[in-house]
Design a protein around this motif. Structure first.
Motif, PDB file in Angstrom:
ATOM      1  N   ALA A  15       0.894  -1.151   0.021  1.00 24.72           N
ATOM      2  CA  ALA A  15       0.123   0.086   0.018  1.00 24.72           C
ATOM      3  C   ALA A  15       0.770   1.374  -0.041  1.00 24.72           C
ATOM      4  O   ALA A  15       1.945   1.162   0.890  1.00 24.72           O
ATOM      5  N   GLU A  16       0.691   2.171  -0.847  1.00 25.61           N
ATOM      6  CA  GLU A  16       1.515   3.466  -1.127  1.00 25.61           C
ATOM      7  C   GLU A  16       0.286   4.619  -0.637  1.00 25.61           C
ATOM      8  O   GLU A  16      -0.883   4.634  -0.931  1.00 25.61           O
ATOM      9  N   ALA A  17       1.136   5.565  -0.267  1.00 27.42           N
ATOM     10  CA  ALA A  17       0.331   6.721   0.049  1.00 27.42           C
ATOM     11  C   ALA A  17       1.400   8.162  -0.179  1.00 27.42           C
ATOM     12  O   ALA A  17       2.368   7.896  -0.086  1.00 27.42           O
ATOM     13  N   LYS A  18       0.365   9.334   0.092  1.00 22.07           N
ATOM     14  CA  LYS A  18       1.350  10.454  -0.116  1.00 22.07           C
ATOM     15  C   LYS A  18       2.000  10.550   1.320  1.00 22.07           C
ATOM     16  O   LYS A  18       1.330  10.517   2.189  1.00 22.07           O
ATOM     17  N   GLN A  19       3.392  11.057   1.250  1.00 26.24           N
ATOM     18  CA  GLN A  19       4.097  11.501   2.693  1.00 26.24           C
ATOM     19  C   GLN A  19       3.636  12.715   3.172  1.00 26.24           C
ATOM     20  O   GLN A  19       3.543  13.760   2.342  1.00 26.24           O
ATOM     21  N   ALA A  20       3.023  12.696   4.344  1.00 26.90           N
ATOM     22  CA  ALA A  20       2.810  13.800   4.853  1.00 26.90           C
ATOM     23  C   ALA A  20       2.834  13.743   6.506  1.00 26.90           C
ATOM     24  O   ALA A  20       2.881  12.597   6.875  1.00 26.90           O
ATOM     25  N   HIS A  21       2.813  15.043   7.234  1.00 28.64           N
ATOM     26  CA  HIS A  21       2.917  14.911   8.718  1.00 28.64           C
ATOM     27  C   HIS A  21       1.789  14.266   9.208  1.00 28.64           C
ATOM     28  O   HIS A  21       0.553  14.343   8.447  1.00 28.64           O
ATOM     29  N   SER A  22       1.885  13.433  10.220  1.00 31.43           N
ATOM     30  CA  SER A  22       0.554  12.727  10.837  1.00 31.43           C
ATOM     31  C   SER A  22      -0.727  13.584  11.275  1.00 31.43           C
ATOM     32  O   SER A  22      -1.685  13.013  11.274  1.00 31.43           O
ATOM     33  N   SER A  23      -0.192  14.736  11.746  1.00 33.11           N
ATOM     34  CA  SER A  23      -1.459  15.793  12.191  1.00 33.11           C
ATOM     35  C   SER A  23      -2.461  15.902  10.974  1.00 33.11           C
ATOM     36  O   SER A  23      -3.542  16.144  11.136  1.00 33.11           O
ATOM     37  N   GLY A  24      -1.908  15.834   9.705  1.00 34.28           N
ATOM     38  CA  GLY A  24      -2.907  15.650   8.632  1.00 34.28           C
ATOM     39  C   GLY A  24      -3.583  14.752   8.061  1.00 34.28           C
ATOM     40  O   GLY A  24      -4.403  14.671   7.066  1.00 34.28           O
ATOM     41  N   VAL A  25      -3.482  13.588   8.877  1.00 37.77           N
ATOM     42  CA  VAL A  25      -4.058  12.375   8.570  1.00 37.77           C
ATOM     43  C   VAL A  25      -5.759  12.403   8.212  1.00 37.77           C
ATOM     44  O   VAL A  25      -6.072  11.855   7.149  1.00 37.77           O
ATOM     45  N   PHE A  26      -6.386  13.099   8.927  1.00 39.96           N
ATOM     46  CA  PHE A  26      -7.671  13.221   8.480  1.00 39.96           C
ATOM     47  C   PHE A  26      -8.281  14.515   7.820  1.00 39.96           C
ATOM     48  O   PHE A  26      -9.319  14.821   7.473  1.00 39.96           O
ATOM     49  N   GLY A  27      -6.905  15.103   7.486  1.00 43.76           N
ATOM     50  CA  GLY A  27      -7.214  16.580   6.493  1.00 43.76           C
ATOM     51  C   GLY A  27      -6.751  16.299   5.246  1.00 43.76           C
ATOM     52  O   GLY A  27      -6.875  15.383   4.625  1.00 43.76           O
ATOM     53  N   LYS A  28      -5.767  17.124   5.035  1.00 42.79           N
ATOM     54  CA  LYS A  28      -5.092  17.328   3.800  1.00 42.79           C
ATOM     55  C   LYS A  28      -4.161  16.265   3.254  1.00 42.79           C
ATOM     56  O   LYS A  28      -3.946  15.858   2.410  1.00 42.79           O
ATOM     57  N   GLY A  29      -3.530  15.572   4.290  1.00 43.11           N
ATOM     58  CA  GLY A  29      -2.598  14.658   4.129  1.00 43.11           C
ATOM     59  C   GLY A  29      -3.121  13.377   3.668  1.00 43.11           C
ATOM     60  O   GLY A  29      -2.567  12.447   3.041  1.00 43.11           O
ATOM     61  N   GLY A  30      -4.417  13.139   3.917  1.00 45.98           N
ATOM     62  CA  GLY A  30      -5.041  11.741   3.434  1.00 45.98           C
ATOM     63  C   GLY A  30      -4.928  10.733   4.304  1.00 45.98           C
ATOM     64  O   GLY A  30      -4.152  10.938   5.568  1.00 45.98           O
ATOM     65  N   TYR A  31      -5.565   9.432   4.360  1.00 48.76           N
ATOM     66  CA  TYR A  31      -5.507   8.367   5.226  1.00 48.76           C
ATOM     67  C   TYR A  31      -4.166   7.785   5.392  1.00 48.76           C
ATOM     68  O   TYR A  31      -4.017   7.177   6.409  1.00 48.76           O
ATOM     69  N   GLY A  32      -3.362   7.856   4.384  1.00 52.96           N
ATOM     70  CA  GLY A  32      -2.150   7.284   4.675  1.00 52.96           C
ATOM     71  C   GLY A  32      -1.961   5.693   4.324  1.00 52.96           C
ATOM     72  O   GLY A  32      -3.280   5.125   4.157  1.00 52.96           O
ATOM     73  N   ALA A  33      -1.023   5.226   4.346  1.00 44.71           N
ATOM     74  CA  ALA A  33      -1.051   3.942   3.791  1.00 44.71           C
ATOM     75  C   ALA A  33      -1.310   2.940   4.533  1.00 44.71           C
ATOM     76  O   ALA A  33      -1.965   1.929   4.351  1.00 44.71           O
TER      77      ALA A  33
END
Ligand SMILES: [Zn+2]
Length: 254
Positions: A224-242
């Motif tokens: 599973a791959e996802a956009k790399q981002a700060h964990s604070s953004g997981v439910f926001g702009k960062g997306g759900y993550g891998a």
């Protein structure tokens, strides 16, 4: 092995009939046939349990196969032994079939082998009380195999097998399938596809239960791959993550 399963299975083989519903004359007669045959049925379980048929005891597996083949042949089934290459070190499979145009095409599944190889301590067939018996492979699954035969025998006596398509497929290496699987299971898969309904007679939970789904086994790797981002953004702009994506996929599998 619970003897009452024999009764339950014979009833289950008749389309649209549940135990709770009132039984027709024919169905009542089938139960009478089952009961009348019970001493022979128990004798057949006993005989087959007392033959060691650990997966790698190919002689033993074939011996159990021959014992069941004789019974099925007497009911008008054509017998075939599906051999496997010697290199597989497996006995092969017993197939018994009849062909006709009446009703659904049934594929009845059992296996001849057990997990008990000849070097393990013997545990001959012993009746414990009115509903239970013990012995190597009595529940997994010579009891189930004998149930298939007992049910077919009771129906045969009423002429109910006439013009039906039924294949009994008892594999010889269920506990430890030969490799490659394309060889050890190829014939099984091909024949299964030619039928409408498959019923496996290995014990389910409880006396009056038919399991309509069960777990299988498989091996796979999930990327599973996802956009790399700060964990604070997981439910926001960062997306759900891998990790969440992997969990979503695994949950869908479940
Ligand atoms: Zn089994």
């Amino acid at each position: 092995m619970k003897y009452k399963w024999v009764f339950a299975v014979a009833v289950c083989l008749i389309p649209g009939i549940g135990i709770a519903q009132s039984l027709t004359k024919t169905e009542q007669q089938i139960i009478k046939n089952i009961e009348a045959e019970m001493p022979n049925t128990i004798q057949l379980i006993k005989e087959s349990v007392n033959i060691n048929s650990g997966t790698f005891n190919t002689e033993g597996v074939k011996k159990v196969g021959n014992l069941y083949a004789k019974e099925l042949e007497a009911l008008g089934f054509t017998i075939e032994w599906v051999g496997l290459p010697d290199s597989s070190k497996r006995a092969g499979h017993l197939v018994a079939y009849r062909k006709g145009n009446k009703g659904k095409k049934l594929f009845l599944i059992g296996h001849l082998d057990t997990v008990f190889e000849p070097d393990m301590p013997p545990n001959p067939f012993t009746i414990l009380n009115d509903t239970n018996a013990t012995g190597q492979g009595v529940n997994d699954m010579k009891g189930g195999d004998v149930m298939v035969i007992a049910a077919l025998k009771a129906m045969h006596k009423e002429g109910l097998l006439d013009n039906t398509t039924i294949t009994v497929y008892f594999t010889g290496d269920e506990e430890n399938a030969g490799r490659p699987r394309e060889i050890s299971r190829g014939d099984f898969m091909e024949r299964a596809r030619q039928h409408d309904i498959a019923l496996a007679f290995e014990g389910a939970e409880g006396l009056h239960t038919v399991a309509t789904a069960r777990r299988g086994a498989s091996e796979w790797t999930l990327h599973a791959e996802a956009k790399q981002a700060h964990s604070s953004g997981v439910f926001g702009k960062g997306g759900y993550g891998a990790v969440y994506e992997a969990a979503r996929i695994i949950n869908a599998f479940r």
